[in-house]
Design a protein around this motif. Structure first.
Motif: not given
Length: 117
Positions: A92-98, A60-61, A69-70, A83-87
């Motif tokens: 962390r778009p995935f974690e924020e949206q989750w 996704t990113d 995801v973004r 675990v999603a990587m930090t941009s």
């Protein structure tokens, strides 16, 4: 036996992807991900996608893709490593949206994921 379809490019290959579809993505730690196909999915822009992958970043990113995801094209992920990587911006778009309830997360062990596949 019928021959598999042959496509001219990635955009033609993903032309059948529509809103609500599930996309299974190969790769581990960003290696082996179908970057060109994912970029084509991003250009097409279907919403409500379910991503099935080892982790959310494989599909996704990555820097090469337009960020499914973004762009809020993903509504659910089924992964074994969530675990999603930090941009670059520290986001962390995935974690924020989750955390906001915009993406459903199903975490399964890698063996279970392999059995389901």
């Amino acid at each position: 036996m019928a021959r598999p379809p042959v496509f001219r490019d990635a955009d033609e290959a993903v032309s059948v992807v529509k809103d609500g579809d599930a996309i299974m993505v190969a790769g581990f730690g960003g290696r082996g991900s179908p970057v060109s196909l994912l970029a084509a999915v991003g250009r097409k822009g279907p919403h409500g996608l379910t991503i099935i992958a080892n982790g959310p970043n494989e599909s996704t990113d990555t820097p090469e893709t337009p960020g499914l995801v973004r762009r809020k094209l993903v509504s659910r992920v089924i992964v074994s490593f969530p675990v999603a990587m930090t941009s670059a911006a520290g986001v962390r778009p995935f974690e924020e949206q989750w955390q906001q309830g915009l993406i459903a997360l199903e975490t399964v062990p890698q063996g279970t994921l392999a059995e389901r596949i």
